[in-house]
Scaffold this motif. Structure first.
Motif, PDB file in Angstrom:
ATOM      1  N   TYR A 182       0.838  -1.200   0.000  1.00  0.00           N
ATOM      2  CA  TYR A 182       0.000   0.000   0.000  1.00  0.00           C
ATOM      3  C   TYR A 182       0.873   1.249   0.000  1.00  0.00           C
ATOM      4  O   TYR A 182       2.087   1.201   0.250  1.00  0.00           O
ATOM      5  CB  TYR A 182      -0.933   0.011   1.220  1.00  0.00           C
ATOM      6  N   ALA A 183       0.249   2.371  -0.282  1.00  0.00           N
ATOM      7  CA  ALA A 183       0.916   3.672  -0.210  1.00  0.00           C
ATOM      8  C   ALA A 183      -0.129   4.707   0.164  1.00  0.00           C
ATOM      9  O   ALA A 183      -1.288   4.612  -0.267  1.00  0.00           O
ATOM     10  CB  ALA A 183       1.602   4.036  -1.528  1.00  0.00           C
ATOM     11  N   ALA A 184       0.268   5.684   0.971  1.00  0.00           N
ATOM     12  CA  ALA A 184      -0.692   6.661   1.479  1.00  0.00           C
ATOM     13  C   ALA A 184      -0.058   8.036   1.556  1.00  0.00           C
ATOM     14  O   ALA A 184       1.166   8.177   1.646  1.00  0.00           O
ATOM     15  CB  ALA A 184      -1.198   6.238   2.858  1.00  0.00           C
ATOM     16  N   VAL A 185      -0.914   9.046   1.541  1.00  0.00           N
ATOM     17  CA  VAL A 185      -0.493  10.427   1.784  1.00  0.00           C
ATOM     18  C   VAL A 185      -0.971  10.803   3.184  1.00  0.00           C
ATOM     19  O   VAL A 185      -2.162  10.696   3.487  1.00  0.00           O
ATOM     20  CB  VAL A 185      -1.090  11.389   0.739  1.00  0.00           C
ATOM     21  N   VAL A 186      -0.029  11.219   4.017  1.00  0.00           N
ATOM     22  CA  VAL A 186      -0.337  11.576   5.407  1.00  0.00           C
ATOM     23  C   VAL A 186       0.169  12.990   5.662  1.00  0.00           C
ATOM     24  O   VAL A 186       1.357  13.267   5.460  1.00  0.00           O
ATOM     25  CB  VAL A 186       0.315  10.589   6.401  1.00  0.00           C
ATOM     26  N   GLU A 187      -0.711  13.872   6.091  1.00  0.00           N
ATOM     27  CA  GLU A 187      -0.317  15.242   6.411  1.00  0.00           C
ATOM     28  C   GLU A 187      -0.588  15.537   7.880  1.00  0.00           C
ATOM     29  O   GLU A 187      -1.723  15.407   8.352  1.00  0.00           O
ATOM     30  CB  GLU A 187      -1.075  16.252   5.546  1.00  0.00           C
ATOM     31  N   ASP A 188       0.455  15.896   8.603  1.00  0.00           N
ATOM     32  CA  ASP A 188       0.338  16.225  10.024  1.00  0.00           C
ATOM     33  C   ASP A 188      -0.362  15.109  10.798  1.00  0.00           C
ATOM     34  O   ASP A 188      -1.164  15.354  11.686  1.00  0.00           O
ATOM     35  CB  ASP A 188      -0.405  17.545  10.200  1.00  0.00           C
ATOM     36  N   LEU A 192      -4.833  11.050   4.438  1.00  0.00           N
ATOM     37  CA  LEU A 192      -5.651  11.717   3.426  1.00  0.00           C
ATOM     38  C   LEU A 192      -6.102  10.772   2.328  1.00  0.00           C
ATOM     39  O   LEU A 192      -7.259  10.771   1.941  1.00  0.00           O
ATOM     40  CB  LEU A 192      -4.871  12.884   2.813  1.00  0.00           C
ATOM     41  N   LYS A 193      -5.185   9.983   1.792  1.00  0.00           N
ATOM     42  CA  LYS A 193      -5.499   9.055   0.709  1.00  0.00           C
ATOM     43  C   LYS A 193      -4.702   7.772   0.899  1.00  0.00           C
ATOM     44  O   LYS A 193      -3.542   7.809   1.310  1.00  0.00           O
ATOM     45  CB  LYS A 193      -5.162   9.664  -0.655  1.00  0.00           C
ATOM     46  N   LEU A 194      -5.328   6.671   0.559  1.00  0.00           N
ATOM     47  CA  LEU A 194      -4.683   5.371   0.685  1.00  0.00           C
ATOM     48  C   LEU A 194      -4.940   4.552  -0.558  1.00  0.00           C
ATOM     49  O   LEU A 194      -6.080   4.444  -1.014  1.00  0.00           O
ATOM     50  CB  LEU A 194      -5.225   4.627   1.912  1.00  0.00           C
TER      51      LEU A 194
END
Length: 224
Positions: A182-188, A192-194
């Motif tokens: 998997y890969a994800a966008v994580v902010e603070d 946000l998206k996976l």
């Protein structure tokens, strides 16, 4: 007869009432079926994708991962909370199951794109797998996987993070992959998206170039 007449009337009324209700219910569900065929009413779980890559708590839901203060990731012998890893930063989180695809393609792809990702606002790329910290440290020491400090390899030793995301496979005692790719966008700290591959061996939606495109969708001004 005087006593039985009211009873017969009530029975007759009850039968008529049930027939009316049944007729109304038939009309209602028939109309609902026609609406479903037309695509107006969602079918719920009837036609849902219940595969392991789609049916889990992580997809399509924003939440603060750092609220789980009990979970730890390992960097060598150092234990890190999720707040230590994610708080105050924009991160691409990469989960890899282990194996040749990970070592030869997946992680090296992020190392090759690390400078580009940095120019787009990515503070770091965190690559995580379910394994012992010593094994991950040994992997991270390979020359081809340690050429850019922006890409870090961490151990999800007890599988806590992958369970939080709903992406575990099998049990800690079983052989083979312990998690989906998997890969994800994580902010603070906020997921946000996976994205999740259909099988751990695939590398179609979680590679560096795919995540760069996803990053641009989330942050349209990233390349300005």
């Amino acid at each position: 007869m005087n006593h039985s007449a009211p009873i017969l009337l009530r029975l007759a009324f009850g039968v008529a009432q049930r027939q009316t209700l049944n007729h109304s219910a038939t009309r209602f569900f028939g109309a609902a079926a026609e609406l479903r065929k037309a695509g107006v009413v969602p079918d719920g779980h009837l036609n849902s994708d219940l595969s392991p890559t789609a049916c889990h708590i992580g997809l399509g839901r924003r939440r603060d991962l750092t609220l789980r203060q009990d979970l730890r990731l390992w960097q060598n012998d150092k234990q890190l909370t999720l707040a230590d890893v994610f708080k105050g930063q924009k991160v691409v989180l990469v989960g890899f199951p282990g194996g040749p695809v990970c070592v030869e393609q997946h992680i090296p792809g992020y190392i090759a794109q690390a400078d580009k990702l940095g120019s787009m606002g990515v503070d770091k790329v965190i690559c995580v797998t379910v394994d012992e910290p010593a094994n991950v440290s040994k992997l991270a020491a390979k020359p081809e996987l340690s050429s850019n400090s922006r890409v870090e390899l961490l151990a999800d030793r007890n599988g806590g993070l992958v369970r939080l995301l709903g992406l575990e496979i099998g049990t800690p005692e079983s052989t083979g992959p312990k998690c989906q790719r998997y890969a994800a966008v994580v902010e603070d700290g906020v997921l946000l998206k996976l994205r999740v591959e259909s099988t751990p061996a695939d590398l179609k939606v979680t590679d560096a170039k795919s995540m760069i495109q996803l990053w641009k969708c989330i942050y349209p001004n990233a390349c300005d």
